[in-house]
Each structure stands twice: as C-alpha cells, then as structure tokens.
Design an enzyme around this catalytic site. Structure first.
Site, PDB file in Angstrom:
ATOM      1  N   GLN A 208      54.298  43.379  15.650  1.00 54.29           N
ATOM      2  CA  GLN A 208      53.657  44.161  16.697  1.00 54.29           C
ATOM      3  C   GLN A 208      54.302  43.909  18.056  1.00 54.29           C
ATOM      4  O   GLN A 208      53.994  44.602  19.013  1.00 54.29           O
ATOM      5  CB  GLN A 208      52.169  43.807  16.788  1.00 54.29           C
ATOM      6  CG  GLN A 208      51.358  44.177  15.567  1.00 54.29           C
ATOM      7  CD  GLN A 208      49.937  43.632  15.634  1.00 54.29           C
ATOM      8  OE1 GLN A 208      49.506  42.891  14.760  1.00 54.29           O
ATOM      9  NE2 GLN A 208      49.203  43.986  16.672  1.00 54.29           N
ATOM     10  N   PHE A 239      46.877  44.193  12.505  1.00 54.66           N
ATOM     11  CA  PHE A 239      45.544  43.711  12.887  1.00 54.66           C
ATOM     12  C   PHE A 239      45.582  42.500  13.821  1.00 54.66           C
ATOM     13  O   PHE A 239      44.648  41.714  13.857  1.00 54.66           O
ATOM     14  CB  PHE A 239      44.709  43.381  11.638  1.00 54.66           C
ATOM     15  CG  PHE A 239      44.705  44.467  10.610  1.00 54.66           C
ATOM     16  CD1 PHE A 239      44.202  45.723  10.898  1.00 54.66           C
ATOM     17  CD2 PHE A 239      45.221  44.246   9.344  1.00 54.66           C
ATOM     18  CE1 PHE A 239      44.207  46.737   9.952  1.00 54.66           C
ATOM     19  CE2 PHE A 239      45.238  45.251   8.387  1.00 54.66           C
ATOM     20  CZ  PHE A 239      44.728  46.498   8.697  1.00 54.66           C
ATOM     21  N   GLU A 243      51.289  39.786  15.975  1.00 54.24           N
ATOM     22  CA  GLU A 243      51.589  39.774  17.404  1.00 54.24           C
ATOM     23  C   GLU A 243      52.434  38.555  17.769  1.00 54.24           C
ATOM     24  O   GLU A 243      53.560  38.673  18.241  1.00 54.24           O
ATOM     25  CB  GLU A 243      50.301  39.797  18.228  1.00 54.24           C
ATOM     26  CG  GLU A 243      50.550  39.896  19.724  1.00 54.24           C
ATOM     27  CD  GLU A 243      49.288  40.136  20.530  1.00 54.24           C
ATOM     28  OE1 GLU A 243      49.351  39.969  21.758  1.00 54.24           O
ATOM     29  OE2 GLU A 243      48.233  40.481  19.946  1.00 54.24           O
ATOM     30  N   ARG A 321      38.719  36.958  26.781  1.00 56.03           N
ATOM     31  CA  ARG A 321      38.133  38.255  26.399  1.00 56.03           C
ATOM     32  C   ARG A 321      36.758  38.067  25.766  1.00 56.03           C
ATOM     33  O   ARG A 321      35.877  38.922  25.930  1.00 56.03           O
ATOM     34  CB  ARG A 321      39.070  38.998  25.446  1.00 56.03           C
ATOM     35  CG  ARG A 321      38.634  40.420  25.147  1.00 56.03           C
ATOM     36  CD  ARG A 321      39.725  41.203  24.451  1.00 56.03           C
ATOM     37  NE  ARG A 321      40.702  41.738  25.373  1.00 56.03           N
ATOM     38  CZ  ARG A 321      40.713  43.017  25.790  1.00 56.03           C
ATOM     39  NH1 ARG A 321      39.779  43.867  25.395  1.00 56.03           N
ATOM     40  NH2 ARG A 321      41.659  43.446  26.596  1.00 56.03           N
ATOM     41  N   ARG A 353      42.171  41.969  15.535  1.00 56.02           N
ATOM     42  CA  ARG A 353      41.527  43.190  16.036  1.00 56.02           C
ATOM     43  C   ARG A 353      40.222  42.883  16.783  1.00 56.02           C
ATOM     44  O   ARG A 353      39.249  42.422  16.200  1.00 56.02           O
ATOM     45  CB  ARG A 353      41.251  44.086  14.837  1.00 56.02           C
ATOM     46  CG  ARG A 353      41.000  45.538  15.135  1.00 56.02           C
ATOM     47  CD  ARG A 353      40.842  46.279  13.828  1.00 56.02           C
ATOM     48  NE  ARG A 353      41.006  47.727  13.984  1.00 56.02           N
ATOM     49  CZ  ARG A 353      41.102  48.589  12.977  1.00 56.02           C
ATOM     50  NH1 ARG A 353      41.072  48.134  11.733  1.00 56.02           N
ATOM     51  NH2 ARG A 353      41.241  49.876  13.186  1.00 56.02           N
ATOM     52  N   GLU A 724      40.569  49.062  18.295  1.00 56.11           N
ATOM     53  CA  GLU A 724      39.699  47.903  18.129  1.00 56.11           C
ATOM     54  C   GLU A 724      38.199  48.199  18.229  1.00 56.11           C
ATOM     55  O   GLU A 724      37.408  47.623  17.468  1.00 56.11           O
ATOM     56  CB  GLU A 724      40.068  46.835  19.167  1.00 56.11           C
ATOM     57  CG  GLU A 724      41.422  46.227  18.954  1.00 56.11           C
ATOM     58  CD  GLU A 724      41.826  45.328  20.109  1.00 56.11           C
ATOM     59  OE1 GLU A 724      41.977  44.118  19.895  1.00 56.11           O
ATOM     60  OE2 GLU A 724      41.966  45.845  21.235  1.00 56.11           O
TER      61      GLU A 724
END
Length: 772
Positions: A208, A239, A243, A321, A353, A724
């Site tokens: 990703q 998902f 990353e 987050r 995700r 997401e």
C-alpha cells in the site's frame, strides 16, 4: 509491468455503477499479482529464519547447516546489510534482521535464498540457534503493571472533567476489552528484487506504500532513492497490513539480491505471514463516566491502553486516532484521556482498516449502552440524547467543529426504514417466552474523520498521457488492492476529458513515474489521487481547448468534448483525430497533477486542531440470536444506511460497505488471536483463526446509500471516502449480542462481554450476568 491488463467498457463516467476495471480478470484468473510476474530463470526464492522465543539474547546462530541444505545459494543476516538495519518508518526500532536480541516469537533472524520456494523454507528450519531467555511481557495488564511503554503516553484534557464528574448526578465505572485482528489478505506478503544497471534495483511489491518500500530498501543498501524503483499493479487485499510491513519483505529480498547478484523473490506462506507481521491493536479501556437522569454525558475519564508489541511501528498515529474517535457520534464537553502505548514481547501491531478509530468507538458505544441499561432506557434514546448538535454542542474534544453533521438524518431514516421500534417490542416478547434462544437488537452510528492525522501525508500526484491515437494512460500515487481505486480514477479522467471510459487505462503504481507518494490508507485514496488526476486532466483539456481556439479561430465556449467527439463550432472531430492534430502541431500531451488537502492542521503535542477535512457517517441496525447452551451467535438481519456524499461509483461503494461490515463483524465475533504463556501465537492459520465467510452474511440485509447528501467540502465531485468507515457499522453486531446476553439476567445488569464475542466469551458472560 507484465501481466494481463484491463480497460473499462464504454459506459458513463463519474456516478455510474461501473464494474471494477479488473473484474473480468479476477473471475477468469487472469489478473496478475506480484507472484504471477514472470521473472528471469536465475531467480532465487527466499524464506525467513525466525525466533522461536518471545524475548531473549541470541548466544549463537549457526547457519552452517542451512548452507548445507540442497538448493541453498546464500544466507543473509544483519551483517550483510550495508546500510541501515531498520524498516521502522517513524521510529528506527524495527530491525530487518534481529541482531543479538529477539523480542517476539516469529522475529526474523536471517533469510535464506535457494533455487526453490520449498528448498528455502526447509533450509530456514535447519539453523542451530542458542538463546538466553529473558522475561517476556505479553499482554496489556502485564505491561501496565510493568510501566512498559514503547512510546511516550499522551494526555488529553478538554473542559473541566474532574469538576464535572464530581457534579454529575450519576457515575458509572467499567472496563472495555477489545481484541486484535489479523488482516488475512488473500494474497500474502511478497516482494521480488531484481538487480539493475549500476547497482540499482527494481522491486515488485504487494504494498500500500510503494514510497516507504523504496526508502527502506534504499537505506538498507546505502543507496539514493533514485536507484530503487518500486512497482505495484494490484494487491490481493491489504486492509492496512501492507502499509508498513511490506518494507521488511522487500528489504530482505533486496539484501539477498545484492549479495547474490540475482533476482530474489520472498513470499511468505500463511503461517509465517501471521507469525511475522503485525495486526490490529488490541485495546483495554478503564473508564468513569458522569451522567444525568436523562442519560446525558456530563464528564468522562478514560485510560485507553493498547498492546503495541515490541516496536513503535504505526502505534503512535493509531493511538492518536483512537483518541480522536473516542467520541464517535457524541458530544463530550468534559473529557480526560490518558493514552498508553504499551511495549510487549509480541509482534508489533500495525495499521488495520480504521486505524485505531474502531477501538475508540467501541469504548464510547459500550459506555452509552451501559448508561442506557443503568437507567432502564432504550439505548437509541440515550444515543440521540448525546448526538452532536448542528449549530451548538458541535465541537470535538480535540477542538474541531463538526460542520457536516447528518447523524440525526441517518438515525431518523434508519429507525423508520428498519422498523426498529416494532422489532424492539417483538424481541422483548420473544426473550420473555424463550429461555434458550435469546435475541438482541442494536442501532449504532458512525462518525469517522477523513484525512491522515499526519498532515504532510495529505498530498498526491498523478501523471497523464494522451497518445496520438486518442487513448489515455494514467499513473497516480495510489495503489489498487481490490477497492476499485483505479476504476474510480479512470472514471474521473474520462469525465474530465469527455471520453468514453474505454479510452482510459490506469497503469501500475510506480515510484519512477509519481514520486513521494503517500500510503493508500486513511480512506484517502480517491480523495487525494482523484483530485490529482482531475488536475492533470484539466491541464490537458485546457491545452487542447487553447489549441482549438488558435487553430479554428473560435472562442472557448464554442468547443465541447463529449463521449469522444470534439465539437468545434460546426466541426465534429473524433477525439483520436483531434489528438493526432494536436500532436502534429507540437502540443504537449502529457501533464502532471498535484493535490493537497486544504484546511487541515494538527498539533500532536497538544492533541488539538482540525486533523480531518470532513467526516463520513453511517448507521446500522443489527439483529442477532444467541444459543444460551452453546454460546453460538447468529447474525439474523442488518439494515445499513451509509453516507458517501455524491457517490463516484455506487456499485463499488456498496461493495465496500458490505465487505467492511462483514470484516468488522468478524473482528468482533470470531477472529480471536491467542498467545500462549510462552508468547507463541497459536492462531496462525485458517484452521485456528476464523474469518467470516459468505455463510455468515445475514439472511436479510438492506444496504443503502444516503441520498441527496453531497459532501459540503470541495472533494472530488463532492464524494466521501468509503474504505474504512463502514467497518465500524459492525459495532451494532457486537452490541446486539450484548443485548441478547443482557436478556439472560436481571434488568439493569451490565453484560461483561469482551470482544471478540466468541462462543466461550458469550457463555462466560451469560454465566456472570445470571449471578448478578
């Protein structure tokens, strides 16, 4: 890049329910993934040798037996890395190969290259390793007791929570336990490293984040970034698990390629993938909430702790987050959050995700549910009581004003369309009459912020070519992992240029074409790359219009380009002919586009600002049944209403909503990660780790997009992100199960149910509530 490619059929552009650009390739088995790319005959295959203990010092690493195995060509350890032995993107604490100290069972110590995949796997098991074991911290409570932080804790205070809590008419304290989740992408981690001229490397990677792979490989080999090219045509799912993790795979392959001078492919089989790579963070939250007799939240204090694993990885932004989504849909005027990012001797957890958002939402949703049960009220009533307002009660606990609130509209429409009130009465009657099978119902909302918390990632580039036959090639910084990003980009370019979709082709993501890309993550793929592609298309269209104005002596308003036909006054010219004319007139038919998200800013030291460009919303009603004798649960029905603004592609958006919802349901019901007392992950294959399947989809499902609700912000065609946010709709499944468990005990009793709600967890919760 080799392999079958696809273009879209001639249908409308933006707003059309266009099939995925690779759909035919997917279903016929012709879609080329990284493992399908033809490589030179000299290619070697690699495998990792991994630690078998959770924490300890390596006293001896004897690789002589490895080198003696059939087919083995070379091995690589930390000593073979000419540059940085690190693949950590934020904190440099993730060694490619552990050296001297191992910190989780499954950590790579070396890699072996052999003439076949099987030969490499067998050889990796032949190493003789001597350890001096050290004490291992394995879970959140143990890490809290040891005061073991992998990165510093964060502390947010908004309002006056202590005073407001003391003044609240009622208080409630509790704990929320939330498990992790393996990404379980269908295509595992894989990379191939091919030596090029003058020491350069070409990397094929299922990633990703091609730019991060580029940087890590370059740093490991002491190269500049321009010497490393990374390509990714498509992934078989990501998902979040692709990353940061692919950098490890690519770097190890690159080190072996540099050492041997031959191409090297490193593909993890499923067990190794699950043992070696990071997962969704599991969380634990201890809370005290103050509220009034109507269920209004007056104050909230939360200790939010996550198991990060042995290194930082992406735990900082994941936990940030989680803090930002602790409110979900609810106005919290007085709140204090202590966020602990805990070091354990387990694999470093990573992106998944939702990226911490789902865990934060789980905390507040349980709090709201427990307030409702304590007061003897329906949970939907308490949710409505605490929803964000429109002009008032609209500031988040981190200081952002909620400007696009559609929570009330969603709740009103979904409550009516799902028959929530009638079903609530029917379920109450059912539970009174049925001692064995209990049913539960829950309506939960979603408010999810869209943008990277790290502001600098909110940028994208695109490269667009018009060839002199009128066909168009687009390259952009986003990656395709099945979510339909390339399809939407092609639709955007087709619309901007006035061409049939079949004229547009999107090529493999390539760091040599669009540099300095951000990860395709944070639900930002279409927002960022769509705007960049739009900008490039606008530049080229304007060039063509300017050329037509000069050549045909007309004004711009006399020129139209629609469905592949260029109308210049009374002249009608096929676009292919027009492109040929422009080429012969020496008009540049190539352009770049760039976009950066406006308005956003974030101060990580104070945890305040406007980290999100806008919010995406949704709501779901889930109905479940539980067997009180076995703990088995079944999702009977779901009604979903989701906000995607003005949809770029309704068919793809609906598919994303359905898939995300079921993936979320798996996280909260069946997908249990289990480590034994030695720190060994025992759920590392489909035989022991249970993802949901089509059989888990409810017999009745209604999934709709919120209509007539364009994004008030200037996003690409006023759309909203959809990758997401729908996952969190599955929180309704978990709370429907809690609702059914609550029916087994006295009124007002609070179910003690951790996530995932496995049969064992459900039975334990039933036993506990019956003793209340």
């Amino acid at each position: 890049m080799s392999g079958a490619e696809a273009t879209l059929p001639d249908t409308a552009g933006v707003g059309a329910s266009q099939a995925h650009e690779s759909a035919a390739l997917h279903v016929t088995g012709r879609a080329a993934y990284t493992d399908d790319i033809p490589l030179p005959a000299s290619t070697l295959h690699a495998a990792f040798g991994i630690s078998t203990i959770a924490h300890g010092r390596v006293l001896a690493l004897d690789l002589t037996p490895v080198l003696a195995m059939p087919g083995v060509v070379a091995v690589a350890t930390a000593a073979d890395i000419p540059g940085e032995n690190n693949y950590g993107g934020i904190v440099k604490d993730d060694p490619i190969f552990a050296e001297g100290l191992v910190q989780y069972a499954g950590q790579p110590l070396f890699a072996v290259a052999a003439t076949s995949f099987e030969a490499a796997r067998k050889a990796a098991l032949a190493a003789k390793i001597e350890y001096a074991p050290l004490p291992a911290i394995l879970d959140i409570r143990a890490a809290l007791a040891a005061d073991s932080d992998v990165i510093p804790r964060q502390h947010l205070v908004h309002g006056t929570p202590d005073a407001a809590l003391a003044a609240a008419p009622r208080q409630l304290s509790g704990t929320v336990t939330i498990g992790g989740q393996d990404q379980f992408y269908l295509e595992g981690q894989i990379a191939a490293a091919l030596p090029q001229d003058d020491g350069a490397l070409l990397i094929y990677s299922s990633t990703q984040h091609p730019t991060e792979v580029q940087h890590v490989v370059a740093h490991a080999l002491a190269l500049h970034s321009h010497a490393v090219t990374v390509q990714c045509r498509r992934m078989g799912g990501g998902f979040g698990g692709k990353e940061s993790q692919p950098a490890l795979i690519a770097a190890a392959a690159a080190v072996l390629a540099r050492k041997t001078g031959r191409p090297v492919k490193l593909r993890l089989e499923r067990d190794a993938d699950m043992l070696i790579t990071g997962k969704r963070h599991d969380f634990l939250a201890d809370y005290t909430v103050g509220f009034d007799d109507d269920g209004g939240i007056r104050a909230l204090k939360v200790m939010l702790a996550s198991r990060c694993g042995y290194s930082a990885d992406l735990s900082g932004p994941v936990n940030d987050r989680a803090i930002c989504h602790l409110d979900n849909a609810y106005f919290l005027e007085h709140v204090e959050v202590v966020s602990r990012r805990l070091k354990t001797h387990t694999v470093s957890n990573t992106a998944f995700r939702g990226f911490g958002g789902p865990q934060g939402m789980m905390v507040i949703e349980q709090i709201v549910e427990d307030i409702a049960r304590t007061l003897g009220r329906d949970a939907l009533e308490i949710r409505r009581r605490n929803f964000y307002g429109i002009a008032q009660r609209n500031q988040t606990h981190y200081g952002q004003i909620v400007e696009d609130n559609v929570l009330h509209i969603l709740a009103d429409q979904l409550e009516a369309s799902s028959g929530y009130r009638q079903r609530r009465a029917e379920i109450t009657a059912w539970n009174a009459a049925n001692p064995i099978i209990k049913r539960g119902l829950a309506l939960t909302p979603v408010k999810f912020g869209i943008s990277f918390n790290a502001t600098f990632f909110n940028q994208a580039g695109a490269l667009l070519h018009i060839y002199n036959d009128g066909s168009v090639l687009v390259n952009h910084g986003g990656t395709e992992m099945g979510q339909g990003l390339h399809t939407k980009i092609a639709q955007i370019v087709a619309t901007e240029l006035g061409l049939p979709a079949s004229h547009i082709r999107v090529s493999a993501t390539d760091t040599a074409k669009v540099p300095n890309t951000s990860a395709t993550a944070a639900s930002s793929g279409s927002d960022l790359n769509g705007k960049a592609a739009q900008a490039a298309a606008h530049t080229l269209r304007q060039r063509l219009v300017d050329y037509a104005c000069e050549t045909y002596q007309v004004t711009a308003d006399a020129i139209k380009i629609e469905n592949g036909i260029v109308q210049i006054g009374k002249h009608m010219i096929p676009f292919a002919d027009f492109a040929r004319q422009a080429y012969l007139a020496r008009v540049s038919l190539s352009a770049t586009g760039f976009y950066r998200t406006p308005k956003i800013h974030w101060d990580r030291t104070t945890l305040s600002g406007r980290p999100f460009f806008y919010f995406a919303y949704g709501a779901a009603v889930s109905e479940v049944a539980i067997d009180t004798l076995t703990g088995e649960t079944q999702l009977l029905a779901v009604d979903i209403l989701h906000d995607v603004g003005t949809s770029l592609n309704p068919a793809i958006d609906l598919g994303q909503i359905e898939g995300a919802f079921l993936q979320g349901a798996g996280w909260l019901t069946t997908e249990e990660l289990y480590w034994n007392a030695r720190g060994e992950l025992k759920t590392h294959a489909p035989s022991t780790y249970k993802i949901p399947t089509a059989r888990d989809w409810p017999a009745r499902a209604t999934v709709r997009l919120l209509e007539h609700a364009p994004n008030p912000e200037d996003t690409i065609y006023r759309s909203k992100a959809v990758g997401e946010p729908p996952l969190m709709l599955a929180i309704s499944v978990f709370h429907a199960i809690r609702d059914a468990v609550a029916a087994c005990g006295p009124a007002g009793a609070l179910p003690d149910l951790p996530a995932p709600a496995t049969p064992e967890a459900v039975l334990n919760a039933i036993d506990a509530i019956r003793l209340t």
